[in-house]
Design a protein around this motif. Structure first.
Motif, short mmCIF file in Angstrom:
data_model
loop_
_atom_site.label_atom_id
_atom_site.label_comp_id
_atom_site.label_asym_id
_atom_site.label_seq_id
_atom_site.Cartn_x
_atom_site.Cartn_y
_atom_site.Cartn_z
N THR A 242 0.83 -1.20 0.00
CA THR A 242 0.00 0.00 0.00
C THR A 242 0.86 1.25 0.00
O THR A 242 2.02 1.23 0.43
N TRP A 243 0.26 2.36 -0.45
CA TRP A 243 0.97 3.64 -0.44
C TRP A 243 1.26 4.08 0.99
O TRP A 243 2.32 4.65 1.27
N GLU A 244 0.36 3.80 1.90
CA GLU A 244 0.58 4.16 3.29
C GLU A 244 1.80 3.43 3.85
O GLU A 244 2.65 4.04 4.53
N GLY A 245 1.88 2.13 3.57
CA GLY A 245 3.03 1.36 4.03
C GLY A 245 4.32 1.80 3.37
O GLY A 245 5.37 1.89 4.02
N PHE A 246 4.26 2.10 2.07
CA PHE A 246 5.45 2.51 1.32
C PHE A 246 6.00 3.83 1.84
O PHE A 246 7.20 3.97 2.10
N ILE A 247 5.13 4.82 2.03
CA ILE A 247 5.57 6.14 2.50
C ILE A 247 6.04 6.07 3.95
O ILE A 247 7.09 6.62 4.31
N GLY A 248 5.26 5.40 4.80
CA GLY A 248 5.64 5.28 6.20
C GLY A 248 6.97 4.56 6.37
O GLY A 248 7.82 4.97 7.17
N ALA A 249 7.18 3.50 5.60
CA ALA A 249 8.44 2.75 5.68
C ALA A 249 9.61 3.58 5.16
O ALA A 249 10.73 3.48 5.68
N SER A 250 9.36 4.41 4.15
CA SER A 250 10.43 5.26 3.61
C SER A 250 10.93 6.25 4.65
O SER A 250 12.14 6.42 4.84
N VAL A 251 10.00 6.90 5.34
CA VAL A 251 10.38 7.86 6.39
C VAL A 251 11.13 7.15 7.51
O VAL A 251 12.18 7.61 7.98
#
Length: 423
Positions: A242-251
């Motif tokens: 998910t986009w939420e997981g992708f962005i959160g994991a990136s940060v």
């Protein structure tokens, strides 16, 4: 009339069709999950606990191996390679055809170990020379093996090539040539990754451990954040991403990269390069990258804040680039693996790790990351001008003792002549 061995009974055909269907990957869409991705899934908590247990076990084992040192880490990489090759060899294997080709599977492993001898012979030649320098017999033996290593590997490969030609059977050419090509692709994928990984290990465990840890952190937080908050699908190849997981994991990965580099960079065991194959403790000058720089905090920082200055290792700025790659680019290795599995209608490459699939399923992003870490280190960290120590290493690796002595004598004569000219 003789019965055709290629034909099957209706019941057998039904069983084969059922087995194929059970192994296919069923796409997961928002509609099938009630419009919410990873929400209201009855089995997700059971899957999460199995995955968590396996993750804790893997991290614990990994930490112990890292503590044991360079040789144990290299041995771990070799074991992972063998498991990856086994999973990939079995992917396109057909039992019916193999039954008519005795010894054909052994040929795959012949090519595998030939490639291993070639790759590791080139990477570990200098550390091996440094290890046996004091023993004259071993030194001569190792130098001879290094000198003729390419020839030995070439003739081993030619032996495998002739073996393949002699095993060709009528009506099975297509399968055999397909397996031959598949074997070579596996060798390229597996040994490209492993060669860069081992090179990183001997440059200093830091350059292996930090990139590998960032991939693990990114994967864990992408799963956790996506598990609890994920609603927007990221890519069709991996419906659970998910986009939420992708962005959160990136940060999270970027922050972790900066902090972990500061912690790891303070241990000589992790930062010193290993120049031999011994298992003793390491001591070295950490160099400017691992020497802290102190920054006074600006005046607007509240007075109750306990620190008035912070120390930053210069390597932390490099770590940010590794974190950026691990969070943005490396996941595409996983997407590639997902597309590959869908092409062959399989869920996982294997079942070696409960909740995670096979070894190859865990190494898809690591392969991409290892290559980038090595290229980044060689391009932006290692000094571009060759140092005296680097040139001496090359001399020791490629010259015999007699040749080294002759070079030493010649250099002495040149220096003596130049000193005489200046007097």
């Amino acid at each position: 009339m003789l019965k055709d061995h290629g034909s099957t009974s209706p019941s057998a055909s039904a069983r084969i069709r059922h087995r194929k269907r059970s192994n296919e990957v069923v796409p997961e869409t928002g509609k099938e999950n009630g419009g919410q991705l990873l929400v209201d899934d009855q089995n997700k908590y059971k899957s999460m606990w199995i995955r968590t247990y396996s993750t804790v076990w893997m991290i614990g084992s990994f930490a112990f191996i890292v503590y044991m040192g360079h040789l144990y880490i290299t041995a771990m990489v070799v074991v992972i390679q063998i498991y990856m090759a086994k999973e990939l060899f079995n992917l396109l294997r057909k039992t019916h055809e193999d039954r008519h080709l005795p010894g054909f599977r052994l040929l795959n492993w012949h090519f595998f170990f030939t490639a291993m001898l070639f790759v590791y012979g080139r990477i570990l030649s200098q550390p091996l020379v440094n290890t046996v320098t004091l023993d004259k017999f071993l030194y001569q033996l190792v130098n001879s093996l290094i000198k003729y290593q390419m020839a030995i590997c070439y003739f081993l490969y030619i032996a495998g090539f002739m073996w393949f030609i002699l095993t060709l059977k009528k009506k099975m050419y297509k399968y055999q040539f397909g397996q031959y090509a598949w074997t070579h692709m596996i060798l390229i994928v597996v040994f490209t990754q492993s060669s860069f990984t081992v090179a990183n290990i001997f440059e200093g465990i830091f350059w292996f451990l930090l990139p590998a840890s960032l991939i693990v952190i990114n994967d864990i937080f992408a799963y956790i954040i996506g598990f609890f908050f994920g609603k927007t699908p990221l890519i069709k190849l991996s419906p659970k991403k998910t986009w939420e997981g992708f962005i959160g994991a990136s940060v999270t990965t970027m922050i972790s990269a900066f902090l972990l580099a500061n912690i790891m960079g303070r241990f000589q065991w992790l930062t010193c390069p290993r120049k031999d194959l011994m298992s003793g403790w390491l001591q070295c000058d950490p160099g400017p990258l691992f020497k802290p720089e102190y920054f006074i905090l600006p005046g607007w920082v509240p007075r109750w804040f306990p620190w008035k200055e912070i120390s930053v290792l210069p390597v932390q700025w490099h770590a940010l680039w590794l974190g950026l790659f691990a969070s943005i680019i490396a996941p595409f290795g996983g997407f590639f693996a997902s597309g590959f599995k869908r092409a062959f209608k399989i869920k996982d490459f294997g079942d070696s790790i409960p909740g995670h699939g096979g070894i190859t399923d865990r190494m898809d992003c690591q392969m991409v990351m290892a290559v980038f870490a090595y290229i980044y280190h060689q391009s932006f960290v290692v000094p571009q001008s060759k140092s005296v120590e680097m040139m001496l290493d090359q001399i020791l690796a490629n010259l015999t003792f007699e040749e080294q002595y002759a070079l030493y004598t010649k250099l002495g004569e040149i220096i003596h002549e130049r000193l005489g000219g200046h007097s």
